[in-house]
Enzyme design. Structure first.
Site, PDB file in Angstrom:
ATOM      1  CB  SER A 184      14.212 -15.556  10.457  1.00 29.00           C
ATOM      2  OG  SER A 184      13.400 -13.600  10.498  1.00 29.00           O
ATOM      3  CG  HIS A 221      14.540 -19.454  10.315  1.00 32.77           C
ATOM      4  ND1 HIS A 221      14.655 -19.743   7.910  1.00 32.77           N
ATOM      5  CD2 HIS A 221      13.482 -17.789  10.001  1.00 32.77           C
ATOM      6  CE1 HIS A 221      13.845 -18.040   8.043  1.00 32.77           C
ATOM      7  NE2 HIS A 221      13.055 -17.273   9.198  1.00 32.77           N
ATOM      8  CE  LYS A 226       9.555 -19.574   7.298  1.00 32.73           C
ATOM      9  NZ  LYS A 226       9.463 -18.925   8.362  1.00 32.73           N
TER      10      LYS A 226
END
Ligand SMILES: *Cc1c(COP(=O)(O)O)cnc(C)c1O
Length: 385
Positions: free
Chosen positions: A148, A176, A207
């Protein structure tokens, strides 16, 4: 975006594909609120399970090419739940030194013995596994797939091999990577062709999928086990229907527009090339997370403030989120940025970094043995946007 009323270029959001404000995603969330309500009203195991949760789970299982899927309230809770269910006192969890805080806390909650191996260091991990473990102890290897704060990749194929050889389960957190890596944004596990090898894939809806919530994908029996053992799932209210419906719509957009993740990586290449041209070194390749290391926490804060004066919003990341002495601006690219915005941002950031002495005054302007000259053609080929 507007920050305190001032327009700035946002370079620190995890809404990588811009789906949080995509019209289709917003409408799906709004429709779900009107149709099913603002909240689920109870835990999934009591009366909180709704049609939209089931649909989203089926869709995510198909997306991840696994048999089954279960939703969690957030990625943080998913890691608590998965690690707490798969390991207990007497077991051993092997965890990368730079794993996300939610994994660190999940290890603690499990009360298993935790061995922290050096970042992406399979020799270190292998050495620890070779030493063996107590009779009857289970083992779990857990890693971020894309780290991250550094944007680099875990050595998934090697980890899978070690897991297999030592009869350990492999848990991969794709927070991610979902929407950003692999074929159709299906993640780093899919990119490495390891869908059938990884035991549990954890992903977040918060995200690239632009909503809130998270999921764990695995085979049917593992998911059934999680549903019966993961405390953050059992003892917490089911995800709100608008969040689940928003994520479902985002997944549909992603599947219908495979160019989105490609645009993200093309934009990342534009920014990396521009930053490299300005003299920044050691930027990780092929990633949308680009850390600009300032070192000292105070320097990172000054860099952030001065960049903001120049219209660039990149938050300073300091300990304990990153190790002491590696404070940084963690730049994150979005598919919605334009190439000229990103090039201008690189110029602004380099300008303030030089003023503050964080970046060498003429770095990148002279060819050094370690770096190709600024006019080198190969860098330009990376620009496809
Ligand atoms: C952000 C993040 C999480 C937490 O996900 P949320 O849904 O925001 O709680 C978990 N793991 C990693 C690697 C992350 O970066």
């Amino acid at each position: 975006m507007l920050l305190d009323g001032e327009p700035v270029l946002l370079l620190c959001s995890n809404n990588y594909l811009g789906l949080a404000e995509d019209r289709r995603v917003r409408e799906a969330a709004a429709d779900a609120a009107l149709r099913w309500g603002a909240g689920a009203g109870a835990s999934r195991l009591v009366s909180g399970t709704m049609t939209v949760h089931r649909r989203l789970e089926q869709r995510l299982a198909a997306f991840e090419r696994t048999e089954a899927c279960v939703l969690f309230g957030s990625g943080y809770l998913a890691n608590q739940g998965v690690l707490g269910a798969l390991a207990g006192p007497g077991d051993v969890i092997y965890s990368d030194r730079l794993n996300h805080a939610s994994i660190v806390d999940g290890c603690r909650l499990s009360r298993a013995r935790t061995f922290v191996y050096e970042h992406c260091d399979c020799d270190h991990l292998s050495w620890a596994l070779e030493r063996g473990r107590p009779e009857g102890a289970g083992a779990v290897i857990v890693t971020d797939s894309v780290f991250s704060m550094d944007g680099d990749d875990a050595p998934l194929a090697e980890l899978a091999e070690l897991a297999e050889r030592h009869d350990a389960r492999l848990v991969v957190d794709e927070a991610h990577a979902t929407g950003a890596r692999g074929p159709g944004g299906r993640g780093a596990v899919a990119d490495a062709g390891l869908e059938d090898v990884v035991d549990v894939v954890v992903g977040t809806l918060g995200k690239a999928l632009g909503s809130y919530g998270a999921y764990a994908c695995a085979d049917r029996s593992t998911v059934r086990y999680l549903i019966n053992r993961a405390r953050p799932l059992i003892f917490s209210t089911a995800p709100p229907p608008p969040a689940a419906a928003g994520a479902l719509a985002a997944l549909e957009v992603l599947e219908s527009e495979p160019a989105l993740p490609r645009r993200l990586l093309a934009n990342a290449a534009v920014l990396r090339t521009a930053l490299t041209g300005e003299g920044w070194t050691n930027l990780p390749p092929d990633t949308h997370i680009l850390p600009l290391i300032a070192g000292d926490a105070a320097d990172a804060v000054r860099l952030c403030e001065r960049a903001l004066d120049g219209g660039i919003f990149a938050q300073a990341i300091r300990p304990p989120t990153v190790p002491e002495g590696t404070s940084r601006l963690r730049l994150t690219v979005m598919a919605t940025h334009t190439a000229s915005e990103l090039r201008a941002a690189a110029r602004t950031l380099a300008g303030v970094a030089r003023e503050l002495g964080v970046l060498a005054p003429t770095a990148g302007r002279e060819a050094s043995p370690a770096e190709p000259p600024a006019t080198a053609a190969p860098q330009r080929t990376a620009i496809t946007a």
